[in-house]
Scaffold this motif. Structure first.
Motif, PDB file in Angstrom:
ATOM      1  N   ARG A 112      -0.067   8.764 -10.093  1.00 44.88           N
ATOM      2  CA  ARG A 112      -0.311   7.829 -11.197  1.00 44.88           C
ATOM      3  C   ARG A 112       0.928   7.697 -12.082  1.00 44.88           C
ATOM      4  N   ILE A 113       1.563   8.809 -12.394  1.00 41.52           N
ATOM      5  CA  ILE A 113       2.754   8.779 -13.247  1.00 41.52           C
ATOM      6  C   ILE A 113       3.887   8.017 -12.557  1.00 41.52           C
ATOM      7  N   LEU A 114       4.069   8.237 -11.270  1.00 45.82           N
ATOM      8  CA  LEU A 114       5.121   7.529 -10.540  1.00 45.82           C
ATOM      9  C   LEU A 114       4.803   6.031 -10.456  1.00 45.82           C
ATOM     10  N   ARG A 115       3.551   5.694 -10.230  1.00 42.97           N
ATOM     11  CA  ARG A 115       3.182   4.267 -10.186  1.00 42.97           C
ATOM     12  C   ARG A 115       3.436   3.600 -11.536  1.00 42.97           C
ATOM     13  N   ASP A 116       3.071   4.300 -12.613  1.00 40.38           N
ATOM     14  CA  ASP A 116       3.251   3.727 -13.949  1.00 40.38           C
ATOM     15  C   ASP A 116       4.722   3.488 -14.276  1.00 40.38           C
ATOM     16  N   ALA A 117       5.619   4.240 -13.647  1.00 45.62           N
ATOM     17  CA  ALA A 117       7.052   4.097 -13.915  1.00 45.62           C
ATOM     18  C   ALA A 117       7.676   2.950 -13.122  1.00 45.62           C
ATOM     19  N   LEU A 118       6.920   2.391 -12.180  1.00 47.27           N
ATOM     20  CA  LEU A 118       7.432   1.294 -11.356  1.00 47.27           C
ATOM     21  C   LEU A 118       7.074  -0.051 -11.982  1.00 47.27           C
ATOM     22  N   PRO A 119       8.045  -0.915 -12.168  1.00 42.41           N
ATOM     23  CA  PRO A 119       7.724  -2.246 -12.716  1.00 42.41           C
ATOM     24  C   PRO A 119       6.980  -3.120 -11.724  1.00 42.41           C
ATOM     25  N   ARG A 120       7.226  -2.883 -10.443  1.00 42.41           N
ATOM     26  CA  ARG A 120       6.512  -3.626  -9.408  1.00 42.41           C
ATOM     27  C   ARG A 120       5.520  -2.691  -8.752  1.00 42.41           C
ATOM     28  N   GLY A 121       4.254  -3.054  -8.750  1.00 41.27           N
ATOM     29  CA  GLY A 121       3.216  -2.150  -8.296  1.00 41.27           C
ATOM     30  C   GLY A 121       3.133  -2.018  -6.792  1.00 41.27           C
ATOM     31  N   VAL A 122       2.297  -1.072  -6.383  1.00 39.49           N
ATOM     32  CA  VAL A 122       1.998  -0.871  -4.971  1.00 39.49           C
ATOM     33  C   VAL A 122       1.094  -1.991  -4.480  1.00 39.49           C
ATOM     34  N   GLU A 123       1.331  -2.450  -3.279  1.00 39.65           N
ATOM     35  CA  GLU A 123       0.472  -3.449  -2.651  1.00 39.65           C
ATOM     36  C   GLU A 123      -0.534  -2.716  -1.759  1.00 39.65           C
ATOM     37  N   TYR A 124      -1.785  -2.653  -2.230  1.00 32.16           N
ATOM     38  CA  TYR A 124      -2.824  -1.941  -1.486  1.00 32.16           C
ATOM     39  C   TYR A 124      -3.539  -2.873  -0.514  1.00 32.16           C
ATOM     40  N   ALA A 125      -4.327  -2.256   0.381  1.00 34.43           N
ATOM     41  CA  ALA A 125      -5.044  -2.990   1.443  1.00 34.43           C
ATOM     42  C   ALA A 125      -4.060  -3.794   2.289  1.00 34.43           C
ATOM     43  N   MET A 126      -2.907  -3.172   2.550  1.00 32.89           N
ATOM     44  CA  MET A 126      -1.846  -3.828   3.323  1.00 32.89           C
ATOM     45  C   MET A 126      -1.432  -2.908   4.484  1.00 32.89           C
ATOM     46  N   PRO A 127      -2.278  -2.781   5.500  1.00 33.54           N
ATOM     47  CA  PRO A 127      -1.927  -1.909   6.619  1.00 33.54           C
ATOM     48  C   PRO A 127      -0.785  -2.487   7.460  1.00 33.54           C
ATOM     49  N   LEU A 128       0.085  -1.609   7.911  1.00 36.24           N
ATOM     50  CA  LEU A 128       1.125  -1.987   8.865  1.00 36.24           C
ATOM     51  C   LEU A 128       0.496  -2.023  10.252  1.00 36.24           C
ATOM     52  N   THR A 129       0.609  -3.149  10.944  1.00 35.72           N
ATOM     53  CA  THR A 129      -0.012  -3.279  12.267  1.00 35.72           C
ATOM     54  C   THR A 129       0.998  -3.417  13.391  1.00 35.72           C
ATOM     55  N   SER A 130       2.253  -3.774  13.066  1.00 30.07           N
ATOM     56  CA  SER A 130       3.288  -3.838  14.097  1.00 30.07           C
ATOM     57  C   SER A 130       4.645  -3.979  13.434  1.00 30.07           C
ATOM     58  N   PHE A 131       5.687  -3.621  14.146  1.00 28.41           N
ATOM     59  CA  PHE A 131       7.043  -3.919  13.700  1.00 28.41           C
ATOM     60  C   PHE A 131       7.985  -3.887  14.898  1.00 28.41           C
ATOM     61  N   THR A 132       9.060  -4.647  14.777  1.00 29.06           N
ATOM     62  CA  THR A 132      10.119  -4.674  15.781  1.00 29.06           C
ATOM     63  C   THR A 132      11.462  -4.583  15.067  1.00 29.06           C
ATOM     64  N   GLN A 133      12.480  -4.195  15.803  1.00 28.01           N
ATOM     65  CA  GLN A 133      13.815  -4.079  15.244  1.00 28.01           C
ATOM     66  C   GLN A 133      14.801  -4.945  16.015  1.00 28.01           C
ATOM     67  N   ASP A 134      15.856  -5.377  15.337  1.00 26.64           N
ATOM     68  CA  ASP A 134      17.011  -5.971  15.980  1.00 26.64           C
ATOM     69  C   ASP A 134      18.253  -5.464  15.262  1.00 26.64           C
ATOM     70  N   ASP A 135      19.402  -6.014  15.568  1.00 23.54           N
ATOM     71  CA  ASP A 135      20.651  -5.492  15.019  1.00 23.54           C
ATOM     72  C   ASP A 135      20.776  -5.658  13.508  1.00 23.54           C
ATOM     73  N   SER A 136      20.034  -6.580  12.928  1.00 25.00           N
ATOM     74  CA  SER A 136      20.198  -6.849  11.501  1.00 25.00           C
ATOM     75  C   SER A 136      19.031  -6.400  10.645  1.00 25.00           C
ATOM     76  N   GLY A 137      17.946  -5.895  11.238  1.00 24.51           N
ATOM     77  CA  GLY A 137      16.844  -5.453  10.407  1.00 24.51           C
ATOM     78  C   GLY A 137      15.554  -5.222  11.158  1.00 24.51           C
ATOM     79  N   VAL A 138      14.475  -5.196  10.397  1.00 25.27           N
ATOM     80  CA  VAL A 138      13.138  -4.890  10.913  1.00 25.27           C
ATOM     81  C   VAL A 138      12.197  -6.019  10.533  1.00 25.27           C
ATOM     82  N   THR A 139      11.377  -6.449  11.482  1.00 22.30           N
ATOM     83  CA  THR A 139      10.322  -7.423  11.212  1.00 22.30           C
ATOM     84  C   THR A 139       8.989  -6.719  11.336  1.00 22.30           C
ATOM     85  N   ALA A 140       8.225  -6.684  10.242  1.00 26.41           N
ATOM     86  CA  ALA A 140       6.966  -5.951  10.209  1.00 26.41           C
ATOM     87  C   ALA A 140       5.822  -6.886   9.854  1.00 26.41           C
ATOM     88  N   VAL A 141       4.644  -6.546  10.343  1.00 29.84           N
ATOM     89  CA  VAL A 141       3.431  -7.263   9.962  1.00 29.84           C
ATOM     90  C   VAL A 141       2.580  -6.305   9.136  1.00 29.84           C
TER      91      VAL A 141
END
Length: 433
Positions: A112-141
């Motif tokens: 709770r203390i760490l969340r309160d210190a963040l100006p941008r909150g946590v995005e809940y109900a956002m499960p990671l279902t897949s991701f791929t990588q290439d030379d410049s980054g990561v694409t995630a769903v």
């Protein structure tokens, strides 16, 4: 890119990383599959080294206020008190070690203390279902959305989707014969000044520890079974032998099975693993949450500067190996509370590559008083800091560990890692008498 760093998991590890990236001005998103913040205790011991991390991140005062350093242990046989003791007796703050011993605080309060210190909150109900990588980054769903990030960090716990999707080995063993029931409960009949323990061996053990800042106790009991309020009440009645210790409510409950495992790789391309996603172990000694916090602290500045990223695995893998060894040793001890020293408080952890007497490159920089102010305050912030002391300069990394000692060694460090010099400041100081 939608963001620079995508953090998967909003426990203490992910939140520490998010707060460190925030102060560096690094764009990030932090997501969690859960519909809402975790409200249980789970971990409840914060070690001095983690408090030093939180001092640097600006939240230590709030954390200390929400916990307690003073918790007496009391062992019983029925109503008879067999022993009462303070496992940290005699430990007091010093100039170089301002936090003397473990702080008792439920994990949910830290989050709770760490969340309160963040100006941008946590995005809940956002499960990671897949991701791929290439030379410049990561694409995630995540949560049905496609997110493009340069880096992805899996802080998603022992059952980590990130780790499994990467195919990273989780080496170790599971002990199905070692199980523990845990939970947060409301009860009457016990005071809140002691950590109450009943049972003489691991077969009939039950402990009830008041959780600071709440009206709850953490329940811990040896044995298995399907967690339920009825089971917890029966265990309390049978193992304490006290009819007046009455369970009124269970707000969180779980069955713990002993796993002792760690990954063989901490990085695969632009994807990193930290916290329980990288290592799980016995809860004895209050080491896990703290190690995850320090994983994040080690990784944050390297992601922010986009340099020395390969050293994350080089430095944190030996710590994970130490973690599994020390927690297993404490668990198998006849008195798990007897081992409370500088090692378990994580003040001796070092990234040394050479041996020698006194302060060396790779060691934790100790606190102290100078004419320019307290050393930890002078180091606070996202930069490398050269402390120009009368007996010679010391270059300190953004995570509070010594990078180099002496002018020639500092010049060599910057020569080998030129990007780090762009994030550097100097402070002239003389140690106070």
């Amino acid at each position: 890119m939608d963001t620079q760093v995508l953090i998967i998991g909003a426990g203490p590890t992910g939140l520490t990383l998010a707060l460190d990236l925030h102060r560096r001005g690094v764009p990030f998103r932090i997501v969690d599959a859960a519909p809402a913040p975790f409200t249980g205790s789970r971990g409840k011991g914060l070690q001095p080294r983690s408090l030093e991390v939180f001092h640097d991140l600006g939240v230590a005062d709030s954390v200390v206020e929400a916990g307690t350093f003073d918790m007496m242990l009391r062992a019983y046989k029925g109503r008879e008190v067999l022993r009462e003791w303070n496992p940290h007796e005699g430990r007091v703050p010093t100039e170089d070690r301002p936090y003397a011993h473990t702080l008792m605080i439920p994990q949910s309060s830290i989050e709770r203390i760490l969340r309160d210190a963040l100006p941008r909150g946590v995005e809940y109900a956002m499960p990671l279902t897949s991701f791929t990588q290439d030379d410049s980054g990561v694409t995630a769903v995540v949560g049905g959305q496609t997110v493009r990030a340069k880096y992805l960090v899996g802080c998603d716990g022992g059952k980590s989707f990130v780790r499994k999707h990467l195919g990273v080995s989780f080496l170790g063993e599971t002990h199905d014969d070692v199980q523990m029931l845990v939970g947060d409960v409301r009860l009457s009949g016990l005071d809140r000044d002691h950590w109450h323990m009943f049972g003489r061996d691991r077969q009939d053990f039950v402990a009830l520890c008041p959780l600071p800042g709440t009206d709850l106790f953490q329940f811990q009991a040896s044995g298995g079974g399907e967690p339920s309020p009825e089971l917890y009440q029966r265990i309390i009645r049978e193992r304490t032998g006290l009819d007046d210790v009455v369970l009124h409510e269970v707000t969180w409950m779980s069955l713990y099975r002993l796993n002792i495992r760690m990954i063989d790789r901490f990085r695969v391309g632009g994807v990193f693993l930290a916290g329980d996603a990288a290592h799980v172990h016995s809860p004895a000694g209050a080491q896990g949450m703290n190690t995850g916090i320090q994983d994040a602290y080690n990784l944050g500045w390297k992601l922010g500067m986009e340099t020395l990223l390969d050293t994350y695995e080089t430095e944190r893998k030996p710590v994970a190996e130490w973690l599994l060894g020390i927690s297993t040793k404490i668990m198998s001890s006849s008195d798990p509370f007897a081992r409370r020293d500088e090692e378990t408080m994580q003040l001796l952890l070092s990234y040394r590559t050479t041996e020698g007497e006194g302060l060396q490159a790779g060691d934790r920089m100790p606190d102290g008083r100078t004419d320019a102010g307290r050393i930890f305050d002078l180091l606070r912030g996202p930069d490398f800091v050269t402390l120009d002391l009368p007996d010679g300069p010391i270059l300190v990394r953004p995570d509070g560990y010594v990078a180099a000692i002496g002018r020639s060694a500092i010049d060599a460090y910057f020569g080998a890692n030129p990007v780090t010099q762009l994030h550097h400041r100097r402070v002239a100081a003389r140690r106070a008498a």
